[in-house]
Design an enzyme around this catalytic site. Structure first.
Site, PDB file in Angstrom:
ATOM      1  N   HIS A 171      -7.354   0.073   6.191  1.00 22.96           N
ATOM      2  CA  HIS A 171      -6.994  -1.323   6.414  1.00 22.96           C
ATOM      3  C   HIS A 171      -7.087  -1.717   7.888  1.00 22.96           C
ATOM      4  O   HIS A 171      -7.466  -2.838   8.210  1.00 22.96           O
ATOM      5  CB  HIS A 171      -5.587  -1.604   5.862  1.00 22.96           C
ATOM      6  CG  HIS A 171      -5.534  -1.569   4.360  1.00 22.96           C
ATOM      7  ND1 HIS A 171      -6.189  -2.487   3.584  1.00 22.96           N
ATOM      8  CD2 HIS A 171      -4.947  -0.705   3.487  1.00 22.96           C
ATOM      9  CE1 HIS A 171      -5.996  -2.216   2.299  1.00 22.96           C
ATOM     10  NE2 HIS A 171      -5.238  -1.133   2.212  1.00 22.96           N
TER      11      HIS A 171
ATOM     12  N   SER B 211       0.807  -1.220   0.000  1.00 26.58           N
ATOM     13  CA  SER B 211       0.000   0.000   0.000  1.00 26.58           C
ATOM     14  C   SER B 211       0.841   1.272   0.000  1.00 26.58           C
ATOM     15  O   SER B 211       1.923   1.308   0.596  1.00 26.58           O
ATOM     16  CB  SER B 211      -0.895   0.039   1.250  1.00 26.58           C
ATOM     17  OG  SER B 211      -1.740  -1.080   1.304  1.00 26.58           O
TER      18      SER B 211
END
Lengths: 465, 465
Positions: free
Chosen positions: A396, A294
């Site tokens: 997340h 990410s």
């Protein structure tokens, strides 16, 4: 146009049944809107927002009714009370609610409402001279319209209403073209690039709404690898074979893209990853580990604002500070502080190609980034717990992942260098801990990290500097 | 159970994001509910209704906030006003709304909410001794819960969210079994009967919701015929061949069944017929005419109540009155009036098998039925126009049909004789006029009839009696 608006928006909700005329008016209105220019659209949206909202006097009357129905005191509530409560609730439903309900029942109507909200939001962001002379009051009406549409669309696009579909090279090209257009995280370089991202060792999944079957709402790209990826360039440039896929053990979510500007602030990705994990587990040779690769979109600006606030100096890790101090001579102007030095090196072109600078910055930035990723802002009103500063981290963590590993030069593209000094992060999804991590984060603001991240953190948070 | 309820229902809406724990609690709660007996379910529903609704003091506080935000007078509304308006709207959202939103996101959750409403409604109808000692106040709470669930489910099951599917002999048996169970209008006599209703010259279409793929929500059975059917026994007993189907010109909708008691008062059939007409038109040899063969469920009770109110006598058509007068002698006790005579003949067993009685009743009942089918009740508060007394007439008229033909002994089953003296009616759907008929009915309460029905009506409405 005004007549059509009146036809759809001014009728009381009890009369909504089977009113085909209003259906027709709503459809014609949608067609007319598409033919409008920027000024016409602005006029339409301003009219809708300011003249078809709620009526203050109707709310006032309903409040009066509610008060007289509750005046009897503290006894149990009777039908009379609930009738007044419903009347009050109904008085707070704006006129445009009816337009949205009518449009929803038409082919293409749902997409039209989504695009209408996109236009409302872009009108709100436009500078006054481009917004067709919107006055402050209309701006408040528009902001209320935006928020109301948010609640309407949140209900329409609730997760239970969405279908998860696998995107492959057999998917219609019209949909694939949209996937290419909408991929903004790691842009695709044409059809060959797309084909590779759908080929062996790769997967792509999207959420669709049954009423918008041609529009992927959010999609995730997955790479099946032998181990947890540390660099996005490796993932994107590798051309895996079926043999690579068979030897893989780890699924890496390397790109998640939401596609509809009109669905801003509506959570679609919430259950996407959990659903995709389950879809992957259902494959014949399913991966054993699941993690993301990410971006860290807020890291560079956090560094800059910490520096501007004079807070960076105290946060520097000891080893990084030593390394930075020995680098001073490489800068043109002598920095006044180690923080200045760090920011100056980061601003110099191709710093990551100089081994000496890169080494010093690595020793400094990894601990700072670990600190940033586990930094929280205080809970907002009505929220139970603090949440992570970084928006991707927040996404997340809320989904139950943990901060697993920070990757030095994980993204050396100009954009990656700019927004996060080239760093990327893996968030790991471990099915066993998803629920527990989610609970602790949502209710206590507790961020779970891997032992490796905990080690790095210990060098900064307990630093004597 | 109470803990789980608290976990899902007591959290403020801003915190709803990604709260997997509440998801789990909602799922466990649904599982626990299924294991409860009648008393346990009643207790659960009463608790949900009375303790997880709105909070009067929270509404009161929000009203106070709203008033202070509007006190500034009549100027344009500012953000402050809309914020107060949203807070007031939010205060009126009952706690159980959250439970429904959470359940919706779970597999099977939507069906659970539908069944929950079914149970709420059956609890409301139950006599006090069977309702587990519900007190009047809880009953008001339950009625409010029922109405709130109605609005929630209306939104979930809005027409745009439904899929039309053709039901054939290739449909999974588990779904076909449900179609058999749910068909209450003209019951099916086992699998052979069902197979015939899905065979040549027959069609069946159902609406499904994507989140309840195994549950047909409403379905319509169609017969393809050479002309407009006048008797349901003919339709049900005929065994058509493919040659019959090819020679057909008329599609007859002879049965429409809604299946979910929990979706009571929610319009699902609204667009069903229009969608089915379009599906039939897409077939290679499509029918040219579309009509129903419908029951008249309220006719007998309308006759009885008109008689009890002393109004029947004045409505008798002249020819019918003469025919009735000559029949008097066949009754055991001499009737005091022609209305008495009519009701006495209708009450006698197998009256339709006696040609003399049947002839006299035909001359009397056809005009009375035409009058009944075009009778309206005054508009309710908030409705623009009157609507037909008969619920099935109201359904088809609102969908844009016209009253085409009344069929003598169209349904000579015991039930048909009981509810409508054996009469049935055809409503005709002519695509050219659907929108116009709908508009005139919805806005002016005007009922469109065929020339034949207009003729019959002229014998009663201008009757000098």
């Amino acid at each position: 146009m005004a007549t059509r608006l009146a036809a759809v928006a001014s009728v009381a909700p009890e009369e909504r049944k089977g009113d085909l005329q209003a259906q027709v008016a709503a459809r014609e209105l949608a067609e007319a809107y598409h033919s409008y220019g920027v000024a016409g659209k602005a006029w339409f949206l301003a009219t809708l927002a300011s003249e078809y909202g709620t009526s203050g006097s109707r709310v006032y009357d309903a409040i009066t009714g509610w008060r007289s129905a509750t005046v009897s005191g503290t006894g149990p509530r009777e039908d009379r009370y609930f009738k007044a409560e419903r009347a009050l609730r109904e008085s707070l439903v704006p006129g445009y609610d009816r337009l949205f309900a009518l449009l929803r029942q038409q082919p293409g109507g749902m997409k039209f409402v989504v695009d209408l909200r996109r236009d409302v939001r872009s009108l709100l962001r436009a500078p006054p001279e481009k917004a067709g002379g919107l006055v402050a009051a209309t701006r408040a009406d528009l902001a209320a319209l935006d928020k109301y549409m948010h609640s309407v669309l949140s209900s329409w696009f609730a997760v239970g209403a969405l279908d998860l579909a696998s995107i492959t090279w057999d998917t219609p090209a019209s949909t694939l073209e949209k996937i290419m257009d909408y991929e903004r995280v790691h842009r695709m370089d044409g059809w060959e690039d797309l084909k590779q991202r759908l080929g062996p060792g790769r997967r792509c999944y999207a959420f669709f709404h049954p009423a918008m079957p041609d529009e992927p709402l959010i999609f995730v790209e997955v790479a099946l690898l032998r181990s947890m990826a540390s660099s996005i360039q490796d993932v994107l440039s590798e051309v895996p074979t079926l043999a690579d896929e068979e030897a893989s053990s780890t699924a890496i979510f390397y790109s998640i893209s939401a596609t509809q500007a009109g669905l801003a602030q509506i959570e679609l990705g919430n259950f996407l990853i959990k659903r995709v994990v389950n879809a992957l587990l259902a494959e014949s040779s399913s991966p054993a580990y699941f993690a993301t690769l990410s971006p860290i979109p807020g890291f560079s600006s956090w560094l800059a604002s910490s520096h501007a606030a004079g807070e960076l100096e105290a946060m520097l890790p000891p080893l990084g500070a030593v390394a930075l101090a020995t680098l001073d001579e490489t800068l043109e102007a002598a920095p006044r502080s180690l923080g200045d030095a760090l920011m100056a090196h980061l601003a110099s072109p191709d710093w990551h190609k100089s081994p000496a600078i890169a080494d010093a910055l690595q020793a400094t930035l990894l601990p700072l980034c670990a600190r940033y990723l586990t930094s929280v802002r205080p809970p907002r009103a009505g929220e139970p717990a603090a949440s992570a500063l970084d928006p991707v981290a927040n996404f997340h963590l809320r989904n139950g992942a943990r901060v697993e590993r920070i990757n030095w030069l994980g993204d050396s593209s100009p954009r990656g260098l700019r927004q996060s000094a080239g760093l990327m992060v893996n968030y790991r999804y471990s099915l066993r801990y998803i629920d527990e991590n989610n609970y602790r984060y949502a209710n206590e603001g507790a961020i779970t990290v891997s032992p490796a991240i905990a080690d790095i953190l210990s060098t900064v948070t307990s630093s004597p500097l």
